[in-house]
Design a protein around this motif. Structure first.
Motif, PDB file in Angstrom:
ATOM      1  N   VAL A  13       0.991  -1.444   0.151  1.00 43.45           N
ATOM      2  CA  VAL A  13       0.082   0.008   0.015  1.00 43.45           C
ATOM      3  C   VAL A  13       0.903   1.172   0.111  1.00 43.45           C
ATOM      4  CG1 VAL A  13      -1.850   1.365   1.135  1.00 43.45           C
ATOM      5  CG2 VAL A  13      -1.775  -1.109   1.255  1.00 43.45           C
ATOM      6  N   GLN A  17     -11.027  -2.681  -7.959  1.00 43.85           N
ATOM      7  CA  GLN A  17     -10.210  -3.060  -7.002  1.00 43.85           C
ATOM      8  C   GLN A  17      -8.838  -3.753  -7.140  1.00 43.85           C
ATOM      9  OE1 GLN A  17     -11.531  -6.217  -4.408  1.00 43.85           O
ATOM     10  NE2 GLN A  17     -11.514  -5.075  -2.781  1.00 43.85           N
ATOM     11  N   SER A  18      -8.708  -4.432  -8.235  1.00 40.57           N
ATOM     12  CA  SER A  18      -7.735  -5.300  -8.607  1.00 40.57           C
ATOM     13  C   SER A  18      -6.803  -4.221  -9.408  1.00 40.57           C
ATOM     14  CB  SER A  18      -8.270  -6.210  -9.661  1.00 40.57           C
ATOM     15  OG  SER A  18      -8.591  -7.307  -9.069  1.00 40.57           O
ATOM     16  N   ALA A  41      -4.877  -1.746  -6.886  1.00 40.51           N
ATOM     17  CA  ALA A  41      -4.135  -2.611  -6.263  1.00 40.51           C
ATOM     18  C   ALA A  41      -2.678  -2.691  -6.859  1.00 40.51           C
ATOM     19  CB  ALA A  41      -4.413  -3.929  -5.885  1.00 40.51           C
ATOM     20  N   LYS A  91      -5.112   0.674  -1.515  1.00 42.80           N
ATOM     21  CA  LYS A  91      -6.125  -0.109  -1.432  1.00 42.80           C
ATOM     22  C   LYS A  91      -7.521   0.336  -1.622  1.00 42.80           C
ATOM     23  CE  LYS A  91      -7.197  -2.630   2.942  1.00 42.80           C
ATOM     24  NZ  LYS A  91      -6.753  -2.918   4.394  1.00 42.80           N
TER      25      LYS A  91
END
Length: 585
Positions: free
Chosen positions: A400, A444-445, A448, A453
């Motif tokens: 992160v 989300q992927s 990342a 996050k």
């Protein structure tokens, strides 16, 4: 907004400057005639009609409410996109002409020779009745944005029974005034609704009656109408039966005597009704397109319905944990560059969405979209997104990005961003849609990969709206960070895609409290200038400044229509028009 607004709906039910679309997919069933005297029309799931008054309030912003109300009481000036181009539909309007003064500071309206269903003529007094109600109760009207209608309408002067003039506080773009403000006016039957005591008391009386859904069928208030249909029945569960108004003397004569509007609680229940042939008009999701042949084999035609809308996730710029990060343009650029809109449109939406890069709809050609917005200022690249963050004081720690160089220097995290702050953000997203769930997972992927996050929480769309309001950092309700309510598009515009509700400081549907003085000036210019260049300048500015996360624009819905049913206005403003429907075979 579906509010619309959402309108998710949010934006207006009578109509205002826009609408948040509260749409989902919808269980109830009807017995379809398949032809002749009736039609069974499936309402989108969990999209239950609950308001009859043709004046929207914040708790009742639903496109179905608007469509039903406009069918009972025709607008002064009706806009729709049923011809393929959004324009004034004079056949469905009470007014026949709107003549602007040479200085664009007033407009003279001419009414048609029209009558209420009880035989009384529709006059300037009925328009003045609406005008006085809104003037006195503007804060409770969902279409209200401070400084706009009715604040900028300085006088209403009656010339005779069919002519009146509304004066403005300054010169306005006639196109904007007509499409976005004057279109919100609905002549109301003063002789039947004005119970005395002043506009505040009348407002209270009408709203109390409108809250009593079980009483709609018998209340005499709702019998005096101007539109092509009347209410035959209206259940608290959402089933509405319309019957042709035999006294209607307007230009959209109804061809189908009975219209059954059927509610559904789930998308699967609504699709099962299509499969069983018990509805004449329904919907499928983009994920169901591979089953298209099964519906055409049952005698239906599948028609994508494009919307005049934009789709986005608002940032909460006042969130105490992440607001300071969101206020950094480079941070918003990094987020936007991590969104692969082309792949989302192609894969998640099965090709039924188009990428959207700014505040003006891109699903349809128009003169309002700037070249900067068309060109996509922030093309997808997680590599470029990472560089934006590492170049501004962020270091990846445990997967992160974390602020390791606080401060306001060019290579630091930015004002207000504390050392150790993680780039971790949460969205409250609309539940009930596989397409939306899949999109959030894909986002989300990709985030990342940038080191951002992204956690996802879901709730019904009404809950999303109530839990993500405008707020101040000190308020407990300000804990939300990102909001999504755009399964069928986040915001549906009126004909002129202005940004005063969405992105002007203090705008009624500016959920994330975005504020920029220069953008405010551009928005104001778009409403007053006679040139579309002002809108394109606004389009370019917000494509660059990223007040929200821009996302693909889905079609409003994918309609499944029984063969032989015609006249369907695939209205890009997200309304439906029963008077235009007809059986052709």
């Amino acid at each position: 907004m579906s509010p619309a607004r959402a309108r998710l709906l949010a934006g207006a039910a009578a109509l205002s400057a826009g609408t948040l679309l509260l749409a989902g997919c919808s269980g109830s069933s009807g017995t379809s005639s398949g032809s002749g005297d009736s039609i069974d029309y499936a309402l989108p799931a969990n999209f239950t009609p609950n308001w009859i008054l043709p004046i929207g309030t914040a708790a009742h912003l639903n496109t179905n409410n608007i469509s039903i109300a406009n069918t009972l009481w025709e607008p002064l000036i009706a806009y729709d996109g049923s011809t393929g181009k959004i324009a004034w539909n004079k056949a469905g309007s009470i007014a026949t002409a709107a003549d602007f003064a040479a200085d664009n500071k007033s407009v003279r309206i001419t009414l048609g020779d029209r009558h209420w269903s009880d035989g009384k003529p529709i006059t300037s007094a009925d328009v003045r009745f609406w005008f006085d109600l809104i003037k006195a109760n503007k804060a409770q009207w969902a279409g209200y944005n401070p400084g706009k209608a009715p604040d900028n309408w300085t006088s209403f002067k009656t010339e005779d029974a069919r002519h009146f003039t509304i004066a403005f506080d300054q010169a306005y773009n006639p196109q904007w005034m007509l499409a976005n403000e004057l279109s919100s006016i609905t002549p109301l039957p003063r002789h039947a609704w004005d119970k005395g005591g002043g506009p505040e008391q009348v407002w209270t009386y009408l709203n109390a009656a409108a809250k009593n859904i079980a009483g709609y069928e018998k209340n005499a208030l709702w019998k005096t109408i101007s539109g092509p249909y009347a209410i035959k029945s209206y259940s608290t569960a959402g089933k509405v039966v319309l019957t042709a108004n035999k006294k209607y003397d307007g230009g959209e004569q109804p061809a189908i005597p009975t219209v059954n509007l059927l509610p559904f609680t789930t998308a699967d229940a609504e699709k099962n009704a299509l499969r069983s042939g018990s509805v004449d008009y329904g919907y499928i999701e983009a994920t169901d397109l591979d089953q298209k042949d099964s519906f055409t084999a049952r005698g239906y035609e599948v028609k994508p319905w494009s919307g005049w809308a934009i789709t986005y996730m608002p940032y909460n710029f006042n969130n105490p944990a992440m607001g300071a990060v969101f206020r950094q343009l480079y941070a918003r650029q990094a987020v936007q560059r991590s969104i692969d809109q082309a792949s989302l449109a192609k894969v998640v939406f099965n090709g039924t969405a188009v990428p959207g890069y700014g505040p003006v709809p891109q699903g349809q050609a128009s003169d309002f979209v700037s070249q900067a917005q068309k060109d996509d200022p922030y093309p997808f690249s997680t590599t470029a997104a990472r560089k934006l963050l590492t170049g501004h004081g962020w270091t990846e720690q445990g997967g992160v990005m974390t602020c390791t160089s606080p401060g306001s220097g060019a290579s630091q995290c930015g004002e207000g961003v504390a050392e150790g702050t993680e780039f971790a953000m949460q969205v409250l997203s609309q539940s009930g849609s596989t397409v939306t769930d899949n999109m959030m997972s894909a986002i989300q992927s990709s985030l990342a990969k940038t080191g951002i996050k992204f956690s996802i929480r879901t709730a019904p769309v009404n809950s999303v709206l109530s839990q993500t309001p405008q707020c101040k950092a000190s308020q407990s309700i300000c804990k939300w960070q990102l909001s999504f309510f755009g399964t069928a598009g986040s915001w549906y515009f009126p004909a002129f895609p202005t940004g005063d509700s969405l992105f002007q400081t203090g705008g009624g549907s500016n959920f994330g409290s975005y504020s920029d003085p220069e953008v405010d000036k551009l928005i104001s210019a778009s409403t007053t200038s006679g040139s579309t260049k002002a809108v394109r300048d606004y389009s370019a500015a917000l494509a660059e400044d990223l007040p929200v996360i821009w996302l693909p624009e889905p079609v409003y819905q994918i309609s499944v229509v029984r063969n032989g049913l015609g006249g369907f206005a695939q209205d890009s403003l997200a309304n439906f028009h029963p008077a235009q429907w007809k059986w052709t075979g």
